[in-house]
Design an enzyme around this catalytic site. Structure first.
Site, mmCIF file in Angstrom:
data_model
loop_
_atom_site.group_PDB
_atom_site.id
_atom_site.type_symbol
_atom_site.label_atom_id
_atom_site.label_comp_id
_atom_site.label_asym_id
_atom_site.label_seq_id
_atom_site.Cartn_x
_atom_site.Cartn_y
_atom_site.Cartn_z
ATOM 1 N N CYS A 7 0.870 -1.184 0.000
ATOM 2 C CA CYS A 7 0.000 0.000 0.000
ATOM 3 C C CYS A 7 0.901 1.227 0.000
ATOM 4 O O CYS A 7 2.046 1.150 -0.467
ATOM 5 C CB CYS A 7 -0.965 -0.034 1.183
ATOM 6 S SG CYS A 7 -0.167 -0.070 2.798
ATOM 7 N N ARG A 13 -3.326 -0.699 5.361
ATOM 8 C CA ARG A 13 -3.907 -1.771 4.540
ATOM 9 C C ARG A 13 -2.996 -2.979 4.375
ATOM 10 O O ARG A 13 -3.426 -4.124 4.618
ATOM 11 C CB ARG A 13 -4.290 -1.210 3.159
ATOM 12 C CG ARG A 13 -5.446 -0.240 3.221
ATOM 13 C CD ARG A 13 -5.569 0.558 1.949
ATOM 14 N NE ARG A 13 -4.463 1.492 1.786
ATOM 15 C CZ ARG A 13 -4.280 2.282 0.747
ATOM 16 N NH1 ARG A 13 -5.117 2.224 -0.267
ATOM 17 N NH2 ARG A 13 -3.263 3.118 0.703
ATOM 18 N N ASP A 122 -8.277 3.628 1.103
ATOM 19 C CA ASP A 122 -7.309 4.130 2.083
ATOM 20 C C ASP A 122 -8.058 4.619 3.322
ATOM 21 O O ASP A 122 -8.832 5.576 3.236
ATOM 22 C CB ASP A 122 -6.525 5.280 1.436
ATOM 23 C CG ASP A 122 -5.447 5.831 2.349
ATOM 24 O OD1 ASP A 122 -5.428 5.490 3.541
ATOM 25 O OD2 ASP A 122 -4.622 6.609 1.847
HETATM 26 P P1 4NP Z 1 -1.740 2.729 4.075
HETATM 27 O O1 4NP Z 1 -2.417 4.065 4.655
HETATM 28 O O2 4NP Z 1 -1.169 3.088 2.729
HETATM 29 O O3 4NP Z 1 -2.880 1.776 3.999
HETATM 30 O O4 4NP Z 1 -0.673 2.331 5.089
HETATM 31 C C1 4NP Z 1 -1.756 5.291 4.728
HETATM 32 C C2 4NP Z 1 -0.811 5.492 5.691
HETATM 33 C C3 4NP Z 1 -0.184 6.708 5.795
HETATM 34 C C4 4NP Z 1 -0.517 7.737 4.914
HETATM 35 C C5 4NP Z 1 -1.474 7.523 3.924
HETATM 36 C C6 4NP Z 1 -2.089 6.293 3.835
HETATM 37 N N1 4NP Z 1 0.100 9.000 5.028
HETATM 38 O O5 4NP Z 1 -0.234 9.897 4.249
HETATM 39 O O6 4NP Z 1 0.971 9.165 5.903
#
Ligand code: 4NP
Length: 154
Positions: A7, A13, A122
């Site tokens: 992700c 995720r 997300d």
């Molecule tokens: P992930 O979610 O991609 O599912 O781990 C996110 C985690 C951090 C961020 C965005 C999405 N961020 O912008 O820091």
């Protein structure tokens, strides 16, 4: 057989899919499959999964506490057989670093599932419902991937 979930941050995720897959592989006795997760961004490298992701996972009996975020690298394309992107943006990010002679097959994770959505949404900027939704998607997704791994081996 090695599979990698990817992700953006590797704190919501993909670690959820990682933790769900670990338990399902164990339950199914699939000791020939290894799983890992990574993020295309480096913001959270070394961090444990988001507390909200850990909490929802715990409610469903999964322990994500030992996982630590890392960034996906070009080497992953030689290390893994399947790389599963959780959404389109991350699929594009991975496609951009994919070597021409990649061993790994890069796909959208949900292409392996009958679910009627294409992307794992997300949950980072939303409420806890989003994390529950991600957990539910990951459970279905991991069942579907396991079924196809078993089928492709026999
Ligand atoms: P992930 O979610 O991609 O599912 O781990 C996110 C985690 C951090 C961020 C965005 C999405 N961020 O912008 O820091």
């Amino acid at each position: 057989m090695k599979v990698l979930f990817v992700c953006l941050g590797n704190i919501c995720r993909s670690p959820t899919a990682h933790g769900v897959m670990l338990r399902k592989l164990k339950e199914a006795g699939l000791d020939w499959v290894e799983v890992d997760s990574a993020g295309t961004a480096a913001y959270h490298v070394g961090h444990a999964p988001d507390e909200r992701a850990q909490q929802v996972a715990r409610q469903y009996g999964y322990d994500l506490s030992g996982l630590r975020a890392r960034q996906a690298t070009e080497d992953d394309f030689f290390e893994f057989d399947h790389i599963f992107a959780m959404d389109n943006a991350n699929y594009q990010n991975l496609q951009a670093i994919k070597p021409a002679d990649s061993k790994a097959q890069l796909s959208m994770a949900l292409a392996y599932s009958d679910l009627s959505i294409d992307e794992v949404p997300d949950p980072y900027y939303g409420g806890s419902d989003g994390f529950t939704q991600v957990l539910n998607i990951c459970e279905q997704l991991c069942d579907d991937i396991i079924e196809q791994l078993i089928r492709s081996r026999s």
